[in-house]
Design an enzyme around this catalytic site. Structure first.
Site, mmCIF file in Angstrom:
data_model
loop_
_atom_site.group_PDB
_atom_site.id
_atom_site.type_symbol
_atom_site.label_atom_id
_atom_site.label_comp_id
_atom_site.label_asym_id
_atom_site.label_seq_id
_atom_site.Cartn_x
_atom_site.Cartn_y
_atom_site.Cartn_z
ATOM 1 N N CYS A 3 34.949 120.074 -43.995
ATOM 2 C CA CYS A 3 34.098 119.018 -44.559
ATOM 3 C C CYS A 3 33.535 118.271 -43.366
ATOM 4 O O CYS A 3 34.292 117.911 -42.456
ATOM 5 C CB CYS A 3 34.921 118.080 -45.432
ATOM 6 S SG CYS A 3 34.034 116.576 -45.908
ATOM 7 N N CYS A 27 26.814 120.041 -45.141
ATOM 8 C CA CYS A 27 27.751 119.629 -46.177
ATOM 9 C C CYS A 27 28.397 120.900 -46.734
ATOM 10 O O CYS A 27 27.697 121.749 -47.299
ATOM 11 C CB CYS A 27 26.988 118.886 -47.276
ATOM 12 S SG CYS A 27 28.023 118.429 -48.683
ATOM 13 N N GLU A 84 33.040 106.698 -46.664
ATOM 14 C CA GLU A 84 31.768 106.125 -47.147
ATOM 15 C C GLU A 84 31.890 104.607 -47.381
ATOM 16 O O GLU A 84 30.926 103.869 -47.215
ATOM 17 C CB GLU A 84 31.322 106.817 -48.444
ATOM 18 C CG GLU A 84 30.857 108.256 -48.246
ATOM 19 C CD GLU A 84 29.524 108.371 -47.499
ATOM 20 O OE1 GLU A 84 28.614 107.570 -47.761
ATOM 21 O OE2 GLU A 84 29.408 109.268 -46.631
ATOM 22 N N HIS A 115 32.574 115.360 -43.001
ATOM 23 C CA HIS A 115 33.068 113.990 -42.805
ATOM 24 C C HIS A 115 34.340 113.978 -41.936
ATOM 25 O O HIS A 115 34.647 112.982 -41.298
ATOM 26 C CB HIS A 115 33.418 113.340 -44.149
ATOM 27 C CG HIS A 115 32.249 112.800 -44.910
ATOM 28 N ND1 HIS A 115 31.292 113.601 -45.468
ATOM 29 C CD2 HIS A 115 31.884 111.520 -45.215
ATOM 30 C CE1 HIS A 115 30.398 112.849 -46.104
ATOM 31 N NE2 HIS A 115 30.737 111.580 -45.958
ATOM 32 N N ASP A 122 23.204 115.832 -45.977
ATOM 33 C CA ASP A 122 24.619 115.693 -46.371
ATOM 34 C C ASP A 122 24.697 114.727 -47.549
ATOM 35 O O ASP A 122 23.762 113.975 -47.823
ATOM 36 C CB ASP A 122 25.477 115.168 -45.207
ATOM 37 C CG ASP A 122 26.966 115.125 -45.585
ATOM 38 O OD1 ASP A 122 27.443 116.061 -46.258
ATOM 39 O OD2 ASP A 122 27.655 114.138 -45.243
ATOM 40 N N SER A 123 25.857 114.752 -48.216
ATOM 41 C CA SER A 123 26.063 113.801 -49.308
ATOM 42 C C SER A 123 26.154 112.376 -48.776
ATOM 43 O O SER A 123 26.019 111.429 -49.549
ATOM 44 C CB SER A 123 27.367 114.141 -50.030
ATOM 45 O OG SER A 123 28.445 114.020 -49.127
HETATM 46 N N1 DGL Z 1 30.405 116.161 -45.883
HETATM 47 C C1 DGL Z 1 30.597 116.806 -47.165
HETATM 48 C C2 DGL Z 1 31.225 118.182 -46.944
HETATM 49 O O1 DGL Z 1 31.098 118.716 -45.846
HETATM 50 C C3 DGL Z 1 31.332 115.855 -48.057
HETATM 51 C C4 DGL Z 1 31.269 116.186 -49.462
HETATM 52 C C5 DGL Z 1 31.489 115.040 -50.415
HETATM 53 O O2 DGL Z 1 30.572 114.226 -50.551
HETATM 54 O O3 DGL Z 1 32.546 115.008 -51.058
HETATM 55 O O4 DGL Z 1 31.825 118.760 -47.820
#
Ligand code: DGL
Length: 270
Positions: free
Chosen positions: A194, A70, A162, A196, A7-8
């Site tokens: 998403c 992600c 974050e 997150h 993931d990011s």
């Molecule tokens: N968890 C990522 C997603 O599902 C987040 C993306 C981001 O870093 O903006 O899209």
């Protein structure tokens, strides 16, 4: 025999937790590209470069199968990766399809023509890049007809999570939900597109009201991974140790992970 989870940043931990619970004997290697989060405001080339770098690191850790936990990377980079970058003995899977199969009441691999489904009005909450890609609507159109989708790009939410700023994340979620409800006052279902956002699921549910069914990906992706591994046991790579890798500062990433997940996680430098 480890599986990689990419993931990011912290969002993929929601998927990792559900997958580890579903598959307690499988070691998982997590890679959070926290130094470059959020991805949702980057362009597709940038997301492709960062995602391929992360996946290569997970392959190096012995994970032949990597889950892109992600949506932004799945929407902006996965198709291009699958077309010409992934070698035949490795697999990279995204998180869209299990969610859309659940929403459209389909079993895995049901490729029958699109049909009417129970949900008619769907609210999609995702990052600006995911919303711009229209990947969700594209995948949905293969499986369902007559579903009205209203998408809300939720700028700022990933960044706030974050940074460990729960108060800001909650305020942003409430204002994005309000904005969407002005355009679609009565959705039957809401999709948290998403990874997150499950960390803020209670706020989404509260702002949407009890009548709206909220679909989030963690358990859906975990079930689909278990099913995939039962059908492709040989794809488990040679990695045997679970670990948490980050491109960010391991100390502060570990602190924010504990804050949102409610358990201690020790990240190490990727
Ligand atoms: N968890 C990522 C997603 O599902 C987040 C993306 C981001 O870093 O903006 O899209």
């Amino acid at each position: 025999m480890a599986v990689g989870v990419f993931d990011s940043g912290l969002g993929g931990l929601t998927v990792l937790d559900a997958a580890a619970k579903r598959l307690p004997d499988v070691p998982f290697v997590y890679y959070g590209d926290n130094a470059h989060a959020p991805y949702g405001v980057r362009d597709a080339d940038d997301i492709y470069d960062l995602t391929t770098k992360g996946v290569e690191r997970l392959w190096a850790a012995g994970c032949d199968l990597v889950i892109l936990a992600c949506n932004t990377a799945s929407a902006a980079a996965l198709k291009r990766m699958q077309e010409k970058w992934i070698p035949s003995h490795k697999r990279v899977l995204g998180v869209f399809v299990p969610l859309i199969e659940a929403l459209t009441e389909r079993q895995w691999g049901d490729n029958s023509p699109p049909r009417e489904v129970a949900v008619k009005h769907v609210a999609l909450f995702a990052t600006p890049a995911t919303v711009a890609s229209r990947a969700f609507q594209r995948e949905l159109a293969f499986r369902a007809i007559g579903v009205d989708v209203e998408a809300q790009p939720c700028a700022g939410v990933v960044d706030a999570i974050e940074q460990g700023d729960e108060i800001l994340a909650e305020a942003l979620v409430r204002s994005h939900v309000e904005a969407l409800l002005r355009r679609m006052p009565k959705p039957d279902a809401a999709v948290l597109g998403c990874t997150h956002y499950p960390l803020m699921e209670h706020v989404f549910q509260d702002a949407l009201g009890v009548d709206v069914r909220v679909f989030s990906q963690a358990s859906l992706v975990a079930d689909s991974l278990a099913d995939y591994l039962a059908r492709h046991p040989a794809i488990l790579g040679k990695g045997s140790e679970s670990m948490f890798l980050t491109t960010g500062d391991p100390k502060s990433v570990s602190k924010h992970a504990a804050q949102f997940l409610g358990r201690k996680i020790d990240f190490q430098a990727a």
